[in-house]
Design an enzyme around this catalytic site. Structure first.
Site, PDB file in Angstrom:
ATOM      1  CD  GLU A 174      -2.008   4.760   2.772  1.00  0.00           C
ATOM      2  OE1 GLU A 174      -3.036   5.418   2.560  1.00  0.00           O
ATOM      3  OE2 GLU A 174      -1.819   3.632   2.260  1.00  0.00           O
ATOM      4  CG  HIS A 217      -1.909  -1.094   1.248  1.00  0.00           C
ATOM      5  ND1 HIS A 217      -2.973  -1.097   2.112  1.00  0.00           N
ATOM      6  CD2 HIS A 217      -2.018  -2.246   0.520  1.00  0.00           C
ATOM      7  CE1 HIS A 217      -3.708  -2.180   1.912  1.00  0.00           C
ATOM      8  NE2 HIS A 217      -3.141  -2.894   0.962  1.00  0.00           N
ATOM      9  CB  CYS A 240      -6.306  -0.278   5.270  1.00  0.00           C
ATOM     10  SG  CYS A 240      -4.594  -0.870   5.202  1.00  0.00           S
ATOM     11  CB  CYS A 255      -1.868   1.926   5.950  1.00  0.00           C
ATOM     12  SG  CYS A 255      -1.520   0.988   4.434  1.00  0.00           S
TER      13      CYS A 255
END
Length: 159
Positions: free
Chosen positions: A60, A58, A88, A91
């Protein structure tokens, strides 16, 4: 809109642009940037889940990995992570463990779920709840600029 949020807008727009780049590069449309206390962009990262074949890629987490390698803890603590979409749970946890002091996001997780529609995997656990469970404060602002942040997602999640 408060003055502090006005200062966030250019950085959020950059994170949204990074999310559009991720989509153009064959990945999910998510982007993140890390900005110093002085307003300088320190790092940028986009989602690489598809191209790296790594479900943890992801934007992040990619940014946190780089920040952890390249920046001392005091710089991370004084920095703001700008995300094109609400991080999420994974993250948000990474942001906490990296000691990043502030999170600002554009598109809410709820709106992302509406855009992506039924049939996909969803873990509906807002980043505020994850970060509030930590033993140090991480300031959270968002959602801001949801209409703009939704653009790279339009048509992406269609079956």
């Amino acid at each position: 809109m408060r003055n502090s949020e006005d200062a966030d807008i250019p950085h959020l727009l950059r994170a949204i642009a990074v999310s559009a780049n991720a989509r153009e590069n064959g990945n999910h449309p998510f982007g993140a940037i890390l900005v110093s206390a002085d307003g300088d962009v320190l790092l940028e990262a986009e989602n690489t889940v598809v191209t790296d074949r790594d479900v943890t890629g992801h934007a992040e987490t990619n940014l946190v990995r780089a920040a952890s390698r390249e920046l001392p803890a005091d710089v991370r603590a004084a920095s703001t992570l700008y995300a094109s979409c609400e991080p999420c749970a994974m993250c948000a946890g990474a942001i906490f463990w990296a000691g990043i002091g502030r999170l600002v996001f554009a598109l809410s997780g709820k709106t992302l779920l509406e855009l992506s529609g039924p049939g996909g995997a969803a873990l509906d656990l807002p980043s505020r709840l994850v970060l509030a469970a930590g033993d140090r404060e991480t300031a959270v602002t968002g959602p801001l600029l949801e209409d703009e942040a939704a653009v790279p997602h339009r048509g992406f999640w269609a079956p």
